[in-house]
Design an enzyme around this catalytic site. Structure first.
Site: not given
Length: 487
Positions: A79, A81, A256, A285, A288, A294
């Site tokens: 983790y 954060e 985008d 992203t 692509k 991903r």
């Protein structure tokens, strides 16, 4: 590393690289098989299916073994954060290294002053961007007006005023049928619920963006945010013009570039066609056309960086550290000369695919392409997009149905098929191969008939699927996927 790490016929990285990767995958699958053999079997089957299919989905690609292997690491257990050097959990020094490297590669690759690599997807990246813009443009000035330095200083009455301000802003984005994405203000999406939304389309005669019409809409609507970029528009965009429009009405320009980030990274899109110097905030992203794992990413000008950096906990939960590591590897690959050559082939192959359709009298939205997307209008074949998509899949050609401008069949059945060249270009396909692909697609669609009045049911003529499968197999055999990878 200067050679392409995925393409079939590259002499390097070489046999040693391939054997090392093969051994790693064989060992991993054996470990998985010892716990849940059905997952190992499905993994092997997925590779076999991808090797045996003509993949033309514009949003898919093939990542290198190095990128894929990076995701299967101990970083998945951690983790983290917060941000680099400022985590809510102890023991994140190695995550800091990973995130720092990914952000550094992103800044250098795109020439961006700031990069945020935590978003889990493109939609997450867009949400981070939206809220960062709201925090910068609305929340901060409103806090100052209320005499507060932080939201924690607000009374409940002040909170209510702030919520009304944050939820009362306007967004102008490209409509879904014109090629925009559902996160650009499509009403069923959260972006269409967060904002008072209006869409701009394309010229009804040409299918091209009409910058004058966009400017008129912006002057009349006066949005806080203008979203540029696309997921199914087969042309380039002049982002300098989009910035001029945004500046005139005092809007933030958000771009985008999820679909065409690889063409930006590969220097196919430069100058006014490169969004990063012109946009206040750019999202993407990392898969692509960029050919990574991903995931998502946000690039921003300095005035928005502090707000973007609060993506966690503002929008995101714990970052996926193993995916950030894979992003770093993919971005490092994209900084190599081989990636620029790849990106140019993607664009060249799209042109070859479009030319192949046009000489066979197929109908294309805008009459062609100058990016990586070819949008085929299938109404001339008497079909809906859903029927065309299904018939092509029967013949081993993987595509996705897509709306065309002012689509009479709506967003579910559609009238188009969206085709992209990044994945097959990764396999080594060239212009002649894509001309043959166009021929096979036309063959399938010409031999498909709608059943009655159904928008979904169809009949494929006997022998068509077998004939096209055989021809596809020849193309795929000449351009194998991960050719030196053996399981």
């Amino acid at each position: 590393m200067t050679a392409d790490p995925v393409t079939s016929n590259a002499a390097a990285p070489g046999a040693e690289y391939a054997e090392t990767a093969s051994a790693a995958y064989r060992a991993a699958l054996q470990v998985i098989e010892s716990v849940e053999p059905r997952i190992a079997a499905a993994t092997r089957k997925e590779l076999a299916d991808q090797r045996d299919s003509l993949k033309l989905i514009a949003s898919e690609n093939y990542a290198s073994p190095a990128v894929l292997l990076t995701m299967g690491s101990w970083f998945s257990d951690k983790y983290a954060e917060g941000t680099i050097g400022h985590r809510f959990y102890a023991g994140c020094q190695n995550v800091d290294t990973v995130e720092s490297l990914a952000a550094e590669h992103a800044r250098e690759l795109f020439g961006a002053p700031y990069a945020y690599v935590q978003p889990h997807s493109g939609i997450d990246a867009n949400l981070v961007a939206f809220w960062a813009i709201l925090a910068t443009r609305v929340e901060a000035p409103e806090l100052a007006a209320l005499g507060a330095k932080h939201v924690n200083d607000l009374s409940e009455a002040d909170w209510e005023k702030l919520r009304n301000k944050l939820g009362n802003q306007r967004l102008l984005g490209m409509s879904l049928d014109a090629g925009g994405h559902l996160t650009h203000g499509f009403r069923p999406n959260i972006s269409g619920k967060m904002f008072h939304q209006r869409s701009y389309g394309t010229d009804p005669n040409t299918g091209f963006l009409d910058y004058g019409a966009v400017a008129d809409a912006a002057r009349e609507f006066k949005p806080l945010i203008i979203v540029a970029g696309y997921s199914a528009y087969p042309r380039r965009v002049d982002f300098a013009k989009m910035r001029e429009i945004a500046d005139e009405v005092g809007a933030t320009l958000m771009v985008d570039m999820a679909h065409f980030a690889g063409l930006v990274a590969g220097k196919v899109f430069t100058g006014d066609e490169d969004p990063v110097p012109h946009a206040h905030v750019t999202t993407t992203t990392t898969h692509k056309s960029l050919r990574g794992p991903r995931g998502g990413m946000v690039l921003a000008q300095p005035e928005y960086s502090d707000a973007v950096d609060k993506g966690c906990p503002m929008v995101l939960g714990g970052p996926l550290s193993h995916v950030m590591a894979a992003k770093a590897v993919a971005l490092a690959e994209a900084r190599q000369p081989a990636f620029q050559a790849y990106a140019q082939r993607v664009a060249d192959n799209a042109q070859a695919l479009a030319d192949g359709f046009l000489k066979r009298d197929a109908q294309l939205v805008t009459g062609g392409t100058d990016n990586h997307i070819v949008l085929l209008d299938v109404t001339s074949f008497g079909l809906t997009g859903r029927q065309a998509e299904s018939a092509l899949l029967d013949a081993g050609i993987v595509t996705n149905r897509n709306s065309v401008p002012a689509d009479p069949n709506g967003a579910w059945y559609t009238s188009g098929i969206r085709l992209g060249t990044p994945a097959l270009t990764t396999r080594g396909f060239g212009a002649d191969d894509f001309d043959r692909v166009a021929d096979l697609i036309v063959d399938v669609l010409s031999n498909t008939e709608q059943q009655g009045t159904s928008k979904a049911k169809y009949t494929l003529a006997d022998g068509t699927a077998e004939r096209v499968h055989a021809a596809s197999a020849e193309l795929l055999a000449a351009n194998p996927l991960y050719p030196r990878l053996t399981l």
